[in-house]
Design a protein around this motif. Structure first.
Motif, mmCIF file in Angstrom:
data_model
loop_
_atom_site.group_PDB
_atom_site.id
_atom_site.type_symbol
_atom_site.label_atom_id
_atom_site.label_comp_id
_atom_site.label_asym_id
_atom_site.label_seq_id
_atom_site.Cartn_x
_atom_site.Cartn_y
_atom_site.Cartn_z
ATOM 1 N N GLY A 9 -4.368 11.028 -0.434
ATOM 2 C CA GLY A 9 -4.781 12.032 0.544
ATOM 3 C C GLY A 9 -5.271 11.425 1.848
ATOM 4 N N ALA A 10 -5.108 12.174 2.950
ATOM 5 C CA ALA A 10 -5.525 11.686 4.272
ATOM 6 C C ALA A 10 -7.040 11.552 4.368
ATOM 7 N N SER A 11 -7.775 12.326 3.579
ATOM 8 C CA SER A 11 -9.234 12.252 3.631
ATOM 9 C C SER A 11 -9.793 12.766 2.306
ATOM 10 N N GLY A 65 -1.484 7.256 2.772
ATOM 11 C CA GLY A 65 -2.821 7.812 2.973
ATOM 12 C C GLY A 65 -2.835 8.910 4.018
ATOM 13 N N THR A 96 -9.423 5.926 9.312
ATOM 14 C CA THR A 96 -10.119 7.193 9.067
ATOM 15 C C THR A 96 -10.001 7.628 7.611
ATOM 16 N N ALA A 97 -8.792 7.371 7.054
ATOM 17 C CA ALA A 97 -8.530 7.861 5.701
ATOM 18 C C ALA A 97 -9.526 7.316 4.679
ATOM 19 N N PHE A 98 -10.006 6.100 4.881
ATOM 20 C CA PHE A 98 -10.850 5.507 3.862
ATOM 21 C C PHE A 98 -12.267 5.228 4.357
ATOM 22 N N LYS A 103 0.836 -1.204 0.000
ATOM 23 C CA LYS A 103 0.000 0.000 0.000
ATOM 24 C C LYS A 103 0.869 1.252 0.000
ATOM 25 N N LEU A 153 -5.485 9.948 -4.542
ATOM 26 C CA LEU A 153 -5.942 8.887 -3.637
ATOM 27 C C LEU A 153 -5.023 8.756 -2.423
ATOM 28 N N LYS A 197 0.520 3.436 -3.145
ATOM 29 C CA LYS A 197 -0.465 4.498 -2.941
ATOM 30 C C LYS A 197 -0.026 5.527 -1.902
ATOM 31 N N ASP A 247 -19.283 16.304 3.823
ATOM 32 C CA ASP A 247 -17.887 16.317 4.269
ATOM 33 C C ASP A 247 -17.465 17.779 4.485
#
Lengths: 570, 54
Positions: free
Chosen positions: A261-263, A38, B8-10, A31, A259, A35, B18
């Motif tokens: 990104g943290a959120s 995250g 949390t991220a996903f 991951k 993708l 990616k 949001d």
């Protein structure tokens, strides 16, 4: 380049590379490698998205495009803000909700494996060839700086990028891109200021724009409805929206960036940052090219900016025909210069008719100079078939090396390499990720461990790097780089986008219908591209529309309703 | 034993609810509107440049 230039170049590049390796030390998971972790904040995502698109081609070739054709190229970006809003509102929430590694994984979840593989194949083919084009930019810089053959610089710069990408993975790309972009912006802003300072005394900002406008370089917006004109407001807003929607929404090299990104919020803000900044940024890079054009109206330019042609000319100076071309070109430039000085005096003196007459004479002389240049290029191409007449990509690097002070030269060459590394690394990383996730883990070794996947991803990254080098060695460019890379994208992106539009919005269409529709649409696009002369910006729109219409029509003849439950747009 | 929470991220979120985290731009619709306004402003400036110097 002087010792100072080499210190600046090597110092800035090494410090960024060492920082990337230090920041990503100990991260070995699949991951993280594919990616990132995250945790990336919106500003870093925004810069990463920008740096991935803004390759060395952007900084090398776009000023050349501005020099050659003026500001009109900025219209290609008119669709970008609209496209990024659609991606932030529709695409991104779905990708995040499904927690996918690649955009094509979503196609597999929504339709079936064959559609997923088709999406991945279209991406790999397009991006693999595109990667070959992006290798050209740093190779041109190396060839011009050191006088090495272009093939040698393609191989050497390609190998450096492969090693850098294989070592770092997605995380290294993201953490170093902001610093690479800082080097790029420092270099471009310095170049911009120095061009302005080098313009002749007495030439005001209004004079500069009036002069550039007189040579048709300030036509930033063109409302013509002629579909054969390449860059118009309409092709930019309509065709450009589809091109950018496909690039940012379905190209794994971009999807992978946001993708990480943290959120959802971080990804969206990163995209909105680009939606606001991209048009001004491209405008200023094109304007830099226009200012260089004005500078060379007063300063003697070389007969050729192209390093290969210039070198050939230097080696065959005793040839009377080539010598005549150079002499005639120098003489006609001196004439243009005199006419422009007369124009400036008359303009400042308020004598409108004298100003108009001097300007018309200057334009005629300038055109004669361009004719001599064209004739000389034809002569050289006839005697040496390996030379290419494409001059635009060499304008900016020639200006840098011949006009800017030492230290700044090193900084700008570092900027080109930073841009090449950041975009190329992101591309190769995305190609490696997609091959691993969509093919290796899907077909070749479904039970592969994380360690095996990371190793496979590194091998695929290296493979795509070598593929890109191979393509770059054999590709003969008829367009300048910034146009060539966009034309290539336009041919494939429409159908890729069509697959996603059907997936998001047409719940009744299933995998078989969309798969065969995409194949038919891509065939149609190839046929149209080779048989029509319309602006390439229309192809993403046509490809997407064809894929959607064919899918709906074909689904009507197929039994059952496709689409897996729970995977529709909210 | 409870299944672990997704990171949390996903975590799944309703896209429009949001939070933007921006004091002056509380909803995503406002953020998109501001981006469109910037876009229109730039086009206007470019048209003005074209008209003035071409």
């Amino acid at each position: 380049m002087s010792a100072l230039d080499f210190i600046v170049l090597i110092g800035s590049m090494l410090s960024i590379a060492i920082y990337g390796i230090w920041r990503t030390r100990g991260r070995r998971g699949l991951k993280s490698y594919l990616k990132g972790d995250g945790k990336t904040a919106w500003f870093a995502i925004g810069l990463s998205v920008m740096a991935t698109q803004a390759s060395a081609i952007t900084f090398l070739s776009t000023p050349g495009q501005g020099y050659l054709a003026g500001l009109g190229f900025v219209q290609i970006y008119f669709g970008l803000p609209i496209a990024l809003i659609i991606i932030a509102a529709v695409f991104l929430p779905i990708f995040r909700r499904l927690n996918v590694y690649t955009a094509y994984e979503f196609l597999g979840l929504r339709f079936d494996t064959k559609t997923r593989l088709l999406g991945a194949v279209l991406f790999l083919l397009q991006r693999g060839l595109g990667a070959g084009l992006t290798i050209y930019a740093p190779s041109i810089v190396l060839a011009t700086v050191f006088g090495w053959p272009l093939n040698v610089t393609i191989i050497s710069s390609g190998l450096v990028v492969i090693v850098y990408t294989v070592m770092g993975g997605s995380d290294a790309v993201t953490v170093t891109q902001k610093y690479q972009l800082a080097v790029i912006f420092a270099g471009m802003v310095t170049a911009f200021c120095l061009v302005v300072m080098k313009l002749p005394d007495g030439l005001t900002l209004t004079d500069t724009f009036a002069l550039a406008g007189g040579f048709q370089k300030c036509r930033a917006v063109n409302f013509s409805t002629n579909v054969h004109e390449r860059y118009t407001f309409w092709s930019g807003v309509l065709g450009g929206t589809f091109l950018m929607l496909a690039y940012f929404g379905t190209d794994q090299s971009q999807v992978q960036r946001y993708l990480s990104g943290a959120s959802l919020r971080e990804g969206r803000l990163g995209l909105m940052f680009n939606a606001v900044c991209k048009i001004p940024m491209q405008f200023f890079i094109l304007l830099l090219g226009v200012l260089i054009f004005v500078f060379y109206l007063f300063e003697q330019p070389p007969l050729f900016f192209n390093a290969t042609l210039s070198q050939y000319l230097a080696e065959h100076r005793s040839d009377p025909k080539l010598h005549d071309y150079e002499t005639a070109f120098t003489s006609i430039h001196a004439q243009t210069n005199r006419q422009l000085e007369d124009w400036l005096k008359a303009r400042h003196g308020g004598d409108q008719s004298a100003a108009a007459a001097a300007f018309a004479a200057a334009m005629t002389a300038h055109q004669q100079g361009e004719n001599i240049r064209e004739e000389a290029a034809k002569t050289l191409s006839a005697v040496n078939s390996s030379t290419t007449a494409n001059d635009a990509d060499y304008v900016f690097i020639t200006f840098i090396l011949s006009q800017l002070p030492h230290g700044v030269i090193g900084l700008l060459v570092a900027a080109f390499f930073a841009a090449a590394l950041s975009s190329k690394a992101a591309e190769l990383n995305a190609l490696g990720s997609s091959t691993t996730v969509d093919f290796y883990r899907q077909i070749i070794k479904p039970n592969a461990t994380d360690t095996q996947c990371v190793a496979a991803s590194k091998c695929f990254t290296a493979f795509w790097g070598l593929f890109a080098i191979g393509f770059a060695l054999y590709a003969h460019l008829v367009e300048n780089l910034i146009q060539a890379v966009n034309i290539l994208g336009s041919i494939f992106y429409g159908v890729m986008l069509g697959l996603f539009v059907v997936a998001f919005f047409l719940r009744r269409v299933g995998g078989t219908a969309v798969f065969w529709s995409a194949v038919a649409s891509q065939t149609l696009i190839f046929f149209l591209y080779f048989n029509l002369t319309i602006s390439y910006l229309w192809y993403p729109l046509i490809g997407c529309a064809a894929c959607v219409i064919f899918s709906v029509a074909l689904q009507a003849f197929l039994p059952g309703v496709g689409g897996k439950s729970g995977l529709r747009a909210q | 034993m409870k299944p672990p929470k997704p990171p949390t991220a996903f975590r799944s979120v309703e896209p429009e609810s949001d939070p933007t985290g921006l004091a002056w731009l509380p909803t995503w619709k406002v953020v998109y509107l501001v981006v469109i306004i910037f876009f229109v402003l730039w086009i206007t400036l470019l048209v003005a440049l074209t008209v003035s110097f071409s």
